[in-house]
Write a protein that holds these residues in place. Structure first.
Motif, PDB file in Angstrom:
ATOM      1  N   GLN A   1      -3.491  10.359  -2.160  1.00  8.91           N
ATOM      2  CA  GLN A   1      -4.375   9.380  -1.544  1.00  8.91           C
ATOM      3  C   GLN A   1      -3.627   8.053  -1.401  1.00  8.91           C
ATOM      4  OE1 GLN A   1      -8.087   9.258  -3.778  1.00  8.91           O
ATOM      5  NE2 GLN A   1      -8.168  11.492  -3.939  1.00  8.91           N
ATOM      6  N   SER A   2      -4.331   7.019  -0.967  1.00  2.00           N
ATOM      7  CA  SER A   2      -3.714   5.705  -0.772  1.00  2.00           C
ATOM      8  C   SER A   2      -4.329   4.688  -1.721  1.00  2.00           C
ATOM      9  CB  SER A   2      -3.904   5.221   0.672  1.00  2.00           C
ATOM     10  OG  SER A   2      -3.249   6.084   1.574  1.00  2.00           O
ATOM     11  N   ARG A   3      -3.520   3.724  -2.122  1.00  2.00           N
ATOM     12  CA  ARG A   3      -4.020   2.616  -2.930  1.00  2.00           C
ATOM     13  C   ARG A   3      -3.247   1.346  -2.578  1.00  2.00           C
ATOM     14  NH1 ARG A   3      -1.943   3.879  -9.129  1.00  2.00           N
ATOM     15  NH2 ARG A   3       0.291   3.777  -8.709  1.00  2.00           N
ATOM     16  N   ARG A   4      -3.948   0.219  -2.649  1.00  2.00           N
ATOM     17  CA  ARG A   4      -3.324  -1.082  -2.414  1.00  2.00           C
ATOM     18  C   ARG A   4      -2.956  -1.704  -3.756  1.00  2.00           C
ATOM     19  NH1 ARG A   4      -7.301  -1.113   1.634  1.00  2.00           N
ATOM     20  NH2 ARG A   4      -8.790  -2.080   0.201  1.00  2.00           N
ATOM     21  N   LEU A   5      -1.729  -2.115  -3.875  1.00  2.00           N
ATOM     22  CA  LEU A   5      -1.219  -2.706  -5.114  1.00  2.00           C
ATOM     23  C   LEU A   5      -0.980  -4.198  -4.914  1.00  2.00           C
ATOM     24  CD1 LEU A   5       1.524  -0.038  -6.000  1.00  2.00           C
ATOM     25  CD2 LEU A   5      -0.926   0.009  -6.539  1.00  2.00           C
TER      26      LEU A   5
ATOM     27  N   PHE B   1      -8.455   1.276  -4.702  1.00  2.00           N
ATOM     28  CA  PHE B   1      -8.376   2.651  -4.232  1.00  2.00           C
ATOM     29  C   PHE B   1      -9.037   2.770  -2.860  1.00  2.00           C
ATOM     30  CE2 PHE B   1      -8.238   2.733  -8.845  1.00  2.00           C
ATOM     31  CZ  PHE B   1      -7.110   3.502  -9.068  1.00  2.00           C
ATOM     32  N   VAL B   2      -8.302   3.256  -1.880  1.00  2.00           N
ATOM     33  CA  VAL B   2      -8.768   3.272  -0.501  1.00  2.00           C
ATOM     34  C   VAL B   2      -9.822   4.346  -0.289  1.00  2.00           C
ATOM     35  CG1 VAL B   2      -8.080   3.587   1.903  1.00  2.00           C
ATOM     36  CG2 VAL B   2      -6.598   2.315   0.331  1.00  2.00           C
ATOM     37  N   GLU B   3      -9.535   5.588  -0.683  1.00  2.00           N
ATOM     38  CA  GLU B   3     -10.455   6.702  -0.403  1.00  2.00           C
ATOM     39  C   GLU B   3     -11.676   6.696  -1.321  1.00  2.00           C
ATOM     40  OE1 GLU B   3      -6.531   7.957   1.267  1.00  2.00           O
ATOM     41  OE2 GLU B   3      -7.217   7.030  -0.620  1.00  2.00           O
ATOM     42  N   THR B   4     -11.485   6.419  -2.599  1.00  2.00           N
ATOM     43  CA  THR B   4     -12.581   6.539  -3.558  1.00  2.00           C
ATOM     44  C   THR B   4     -13.314   5.235  -3.812  1.00  2.00           C
ATOM     45  OG1 THR B   4     -11.076   6.154  -5.417  1.00  2.00           O
ATOM     46  CG2 THR B   4     -11.419   8.436  -4.728  1.00  2.00           C
ATOM     47  N   GLY B   5     -12.724   4.104  -3.395  1.00  2.00           N
ATOM     48  CA  GLY B   5     -13.322   2.808  -3.690  1.00  2.00           C
ATOM     49  C   GLY B   5     -13.073   2.424  -5.142  1.00  2.00           C
TER      50      GLY B   5
ATOM     51  N   GLU C   1       0.855  -1.181   0.000  1.00  2.00           N
ATOM     52  CA  GLU C   1       0.000   0.000   0.000  1.00  2.00           C
ATOM     53  C   GLU C   1       0.888   1.226   0.000  1.00  2.00           C
ATOM     54  OE1 GLU C   1      -3.377   2.022   2.866  1.00  2.00           O
ATOM     55  OE2 GLU C   1      -3.503  -0.141   2.448  1.00  2.00           O
ATOM     56  N   HIS C   2       0.508   2.239  -0.806  1.00  2.00           N
ATOM     57  CA  HIS C   2       1.382   3.423  -0.888  1.00  2.00           C
ATOM     58  C   HIS C   2       0.572   4.653  -1.252  1.00  2.00           C
ATOM     59  CE1 HIS C   2       2.014   4.455  -5.319  1.00  2.00           C
ATOM     60  NE2 HIS C   2       1.106   3.524  -5.329  1.00  2.00           N
ATOM     61  N   PRO C   3       1.097   5.855  -0.945  1.00  2.00           N
ATOM     62  CA  PRO C   3       0.440   7.100  -1.344  1.00  2.00           C
ATOM     63  C   PRO C   3       0.720   7.408  -2.811  1.00  2.00           C
ATOM     64  CG  PRO C   3       2.429   7.589  -0.123  1.00  2.00           C
ATOM     65  CD  PRO C   3       2.268   6.090  -0.086  1.00  2.00           C
TER      66      PRO C   3
END
Length: 342
Positions: free
Chosen positions: A223-227, A243-247, A203-205
């Motif tokens: 924002q943050s996302r899981r890869l 995508f963590v914040e936006t789904g 996970e990274h910004p």
């Protein structure tokens, strides 16, 4: 592993025992199409609806079969009109007259296997060691597909795979798209090997310039996302981005066709479940991924030596290189397996 295994070039002999993309499914019709794979020309066409592939060379005078035409399920050579069935067997030699016997050796050289998956055509020149990779989202109706135009580049398939799996280049190579200075440090992440595949998770910004909520002031740019990366040997790659914040989820399929030692054809497909069926949004997403790929190719096409070192002592590795180091280990194992017990 002998000296031929130390450096992975595009036409390395071990690659003949692997699956490779050669075209998008919609590029192959009932008329012959020529492609290059591992330094060899192949001809593709559909026979009874199925893709077949042979060495693009007539056994008579070695003329390219891709210059010919199809008559039903029969491929006819443009040079002397020899006719071949979908199984590669010659069924007629016009110069010998009607009903003449055809030499038994008058057959086309077929590849070992052909398959269609995820909108792509894959071939294995010889019996493959590793299975063909899958992308679950390509079969999920909740995901819309968007295809980038195939690109040809002066590049190494191994180095392109290395770049796709690399997590430390984002803020430098992709500064104009999603790169953010906040993502410069790569925290520890997991890599798990499974036979001829492996996955890496992190996970990274990142700078989410696609999010309209940024312009509206609802959410911040960073924002943050899981890869979740996955490689199926040798160069069938995918990246699932949650995508963590936006789904929503964005899956990138990245398929590499090693044409010659100096050339690769690159296929990229997006599968997304967060665009709401908006065709303009998919067009914009594809355009954005083209920009990302062009940023990568600026570096990749500049390499002097188009090879991926498999000997771990040739380069310097750090903990941020776990995924790309695993790529080298897996390909080294593949070279050893392809060489056989001797």
């Amino acid at each position: 592993m002998g000296t031929t295994g130390l450096l992975m070039h595009n036409t390395h002999p071990a690659m003949r025992r692997c699956w490779h993309p050669v075209a998008r499914s919609n590029e192959v019709s009932t008329e012959p199409t020529r492609v290059l794979l591992l330094g060899e020309p192949l001809v593709l066409y559909r026979s009874n609806g199925e893709v077949v592939s042979f060495l693009d060379r007539c056994p008579h005078r070695r003329a390219p079969l891709s210059l010919g035409s199809c008559d039903g399920e029969v491929l006819q050579c443009a040079y002397h009109g020899w006719r071949f069935g979908g199984d590669g067997r010659c069924v007629e030699i016009p110069a010998l007259g009607p009903g003449a016997a055809v030499p038994g050796q008058a057959r086309l050289t077929a590849v070992a296997s052909v398959a269609e998956r995820a909108g792509m055509v894959f071939v294995a020149p010889e019996t493959p060691i590793a299975p063909l990779g899958t992308i679950e989202e390509s079969e999920d109706p909740a995901f819309e597909a968007g295809e980038l135009p195939p690109m040809r580049a002066r590049a190494s398939a191994g180095l392109l795979a290395d770049n796709f799996l690399d997590m430390a280049h984002f803020p430098f190579v992709h500064r104009g798209t999603f790169g953010a200075d906040e993502a410069a440090e790569v925290q520890r992440y997991d890599v798990k090997r499974d036979g001829w595949s492996f996955t890496a998770r992190r996970e990274h910004p990142f700078a989410n310039r696609e999010d309209p909520g940024v312009a509206q002031g609802i959410r911040p740019l960073v924002q943050s996302r899981r890869l979740t990366y996955r490689l199926d040997a040798p160069f069938h790659l995918q990246l699932r981005i949650d995508f963590v914040e936006t789904g929503g989820t964005n899956v990138i399929g990245f398929f590499l066709q090693p044409e010659t030692d100096e050339s690769c054809r690159i296929y990229t497909t997006l599968w997304r479940n967060d665009l709401g069926g908006d065709p303009e949004a998919m067009v914009a997403a594809v355009k954005f991924e083209i920009e990302v790929l062009e940023e990568d190719l600026r570096i990749q096409e500049a390499f002097d030596d188009l090879v991926l070192p498999l000997d771990q002592t040739i380069e310097i590795h750090t903990r941020s290189d776990r995924s790309t180091l695993e790529l080298r280990r897996l390909l080294a194992d593949l070279v050893t397996a392809a060489a056989g017990p001797d």
